[in-house]
Design an enzyme around this catalytic site. Structure first.
Site, PDB file in Angstrom:
ATOM      1  N   LEU A 123       0.826  -1.207   0.000  1.00  0.00           N
ATOM      2  CA  LEU A 123       0.000   0.000   0.000  1.00  0.00           C
ATOM      3  C   LEU A 123       0.859   1.254   0.000  1.00  0.00           C
ATOM      4  CD1 LEU A 123      -2.800   1.256   0.037  1.00  0.00           C
ATOM      5  CD2 LEU A 123      -2.849   0.928   2.526  1.00  0.00           C
ATOM      6  N   LYS A 124       1.961   1.213   0.714  1.00  0.00           N
ATOM      7  CA  LYS A 124       2.879   2.353   0.729  1.00  0.00           C
ATOM      8  C   LYS A 124       3.412   2.635  -0.676  1.00  0.00           C
ATOM      9  CE  LYS A 124       6.035   5.288   2.395  1.00  0.00           C
ATOM     10  NZ  LYS A 124       5.725   6.583   2.981  1.00  0.00           N
ATOM     11  N   LEU A 125       3.748   1.597  -1.418  1.00  0.00           N
ATOM     12  CA  LEU A 125       4.244   1.790  -2.777  1.00  0.00           C
ATOM     13  C   LEU A 125       3.164   2.353  -3.692  1.00  0.00           C
ATOM     14  CD1 LEU A 125       6.507  -1.360  -3.342  1.00  0.00           C
ATOM     15  CD2 LEU A 125       7.170   0.945  -2.613  1.00  0.00           C
TER      16      LEU A 125
END
EC number: 1.1.1.291
Length: 291
Positions: free
Chosen positions: A167-169
């Site tokens: 999700l961070k990416l």
């Protein structure tokens, strides 16, 4: 006594998170390779293992996969010092497979590992307004929730181990690719003869530009690229995203093009804010001798 949280890595983001954890009643210690950090009131230990042996909970906040591996593994690594039943929270932005591998290493010795990178830059870290993106079991996320509440305004349980990293990416990919598009719009406007201040002010006034990118536009207008999110870290995240996207056979042509622009920016301004992409693009137009 209150729980001791040991930070591995204590740079711009971690020291601000640490300050908010202290406000919430936790004690803080840290390890960095240099033995230095952003807060003189925090004791520093000589190795990750020594820190892990003293801490009740370990939080890793390092720049990349290589730094995480160096701090976790080996005889002086944090895993060598953690006790069964311990909790390791990795807030670093790393490859999803790195997060799942670390979780497996922890499970083998009875240590719970959560991948919990954060969305937000230094202003959000300072004001405890980060969004925490967590991968792991729900019960383990609940165990860590008081820590997340102290550093952020929202916790998103993204799924099993590695999901927080994925999700961070997604978030950073959108952030980086969108900035590249805004910078291209500015480049066209300047090349076509629009007055510079008017152009930046107009973009700041329209809703199509996100609040985050309006902040970057204001900095670019002033020529202030003080690092809230250094280019070397943004380009690293874009690279990780493109690598995993290729593995998943997810076509991302626009993000690939933005990654190239950020690679050029990293070569010129590695330690400045990633919004220095504006400077790269504006310089190309300013030094263009095309009639």
């Amino acid at each position: 006594m209150s729980s001791l949280i040991g930070f591995i890595g204590f740079g711009a983001m971690a020291c601000r998170m640490g300050a908010n954890l202290r406000k919430a009643g936790y004690r803080i210690a840290a390890y960095t390779p240099s033995g230095k950090g952003g807060d003189g009131d925090v004791p520093f230990l000589p190795t990750p293992r020594a820190l892990a042996q003293e801490a009740d909970i370990v939080i890793a906040c390092v720049p990349d996969d290589e730094a995480l591996e160096q701090s976790m593994s080996g005889p002086d690594g944090a895993l060598a010092g953690m006790k069964a039943g311990g909790l390791l929270i990795n807030t670093s932005s790393v490859a999803p497979e790195t997060s799942t591998a670390l979780a497996a290493q922890g499970a083998a010795i009875g240590v719970t590992v959560l991948d919990a990178p954060v969305a937000g830059s230094t202003p959000e870290a300072e004001s405890a307004n980060l969004v925490v993106l967590v991968g792991g079991h729900a019960a383990d996320v609940a165990r860590a929730q008081p820590i997340f509440d102290a550093i952020g305004r929202l916790t998103i349980h993204a799924g099993p181990s590695g999901s927080g990293s994925k999700l961070k990416l997604v978030i950073n990919g959108i952030m980086g690719a969108t900035l590249a598009v805004v910078a291209e719009g500015v480049t066209y406007g300047l090349a076509s003869g629009l007055e510079r201040d008017m152009l930046f002010d107009a973009l700041d006034a329209v809703p199509v530009i996100s609040p985050h990118h309006k902040r970057k536009l204001k900095a670019a207008k002033a020529g202030d690229f003080s690092p809230q999110f250094p280019t070397r870290l943004m380009q690293k995240d874009m690279r990780l995203l493109m690598t995993d996207a290729a593995r998943q056979m997810a076509p991302m042509p626009a993000t690939a093009a933005a990654t190239q622009s950020l690679s050029l920016t990293r070569r010129r301004y590695p330690n400045e804010d990633y919004s220095s992409l504006f400077a790269v693009m504006e310089d190309m137009v300013a030094n263009d001798d095309t009639p």
